[in-house]
Enzyme design. Sequence first.
Site, short mmCIF file in Angstrom:
data_model
loop_
_atom_site.label_atom_id
_atom_site.label_comp_id
_atom_site.label_asym_id
_atom_site.label_seq_id
_atom_site.Cartn_x
_atom_site.Cartn_y
_atom_site.Cartn_z
N ASP A 20 0.92 -1.05 0.09
CA ASP A 20 0.09 0.00 0.12
C ASP A 20 1.06 1.30 0.23
OD1 ASP A 20 -1.82 2.09 0.53
OD2 ASP A 20 -2.91 0.89 2.10
N ASP A 196 -0.58 6.76 -7.02
CA ASP A 196 -0.56 5.38 -6.24
C ASP A 196 -0.24 4.40 -6.93
OD1 ASP A 196 -1.36 3.56 -4.34
OD2 ASP A 196 -3.38 4.08 -4.24
#
Length: 280
Positions: A20, A196
């Site tokens: 993540d 991301d």
Amino acid sequence: MYVVNVTIGTPNQQFLVQLDTQNNGLYIQDKSCRFCNHTFDSSKSSTYKFLSQNSSLGNNNYTIGQDVVNLGLSPNLLPIPNTIIEQDTWPYYADGILGLGLQQDGGYGYIGNNLPILVNAYNQGVVDQPVYTIYLRKNIQNGDAGVITYGGVDSTNCGSVIAYQPLAKYENYIIAFSGISYGSYANSNPYTTLVDATSFYIAGPPSVIANMAKVAGAISTDVNNNFYQVNCDQQLPSFSFTIGGKQYTVDSVRSLNHIAIFMIRETNDLDSLCLKVNKN
């Protein structure tokens, strides 16, 4: 979801954790989790140090500890002593989460305000640089989806352009870029964007995605034009964007038996758009 290998404690306890890049910290399923299959048992680690415990969230109790964490797989382990760990009593999709995001005020979970794990490694002299590189393969080979390099640049898979872009805002990895093009559609307006590496969509203003959907020949699948669908069997345009005066291009990928879905998603502070690829 992308997963990476970590080990915790002495002797090592091995886990597969979700990667993540938006959140910060190492979160692991604790042995006290009733519905977890693979958990961390701190009592079996001679280097573990208990720091604190919280039981104010009903069944969602958690423990904060500190131990040696190894990133990667043997024989290429990167040991990072004095790593803060959140031991959770609720299940994750994997054994836990490895957050490589920025230090946050409060952050996700309860340890997001601690030093990022690679900054901690850099401060202890474990790595030369507090950076990481993620390379995602176009075609997954025998379950190998790519390579992550901790503490440096991937000299094998990275191209010749190594550029550093200042953050536009210290809130996750938010940078500025100055234009995009998709086939016959071009937009030179400046934007800020959230980068991301582990997400599966491209986000932007609704007008941008509407034009991209038109170029791709996408068909709206709902009355509000929130979803567009196009078969990826057809040749789709390349997608280009400019960051720091350099143009980067993502080539068109033809993927049989897949469907591309253009989705407009509303959030509290902006309208955003997603490009998602699903299996038929």
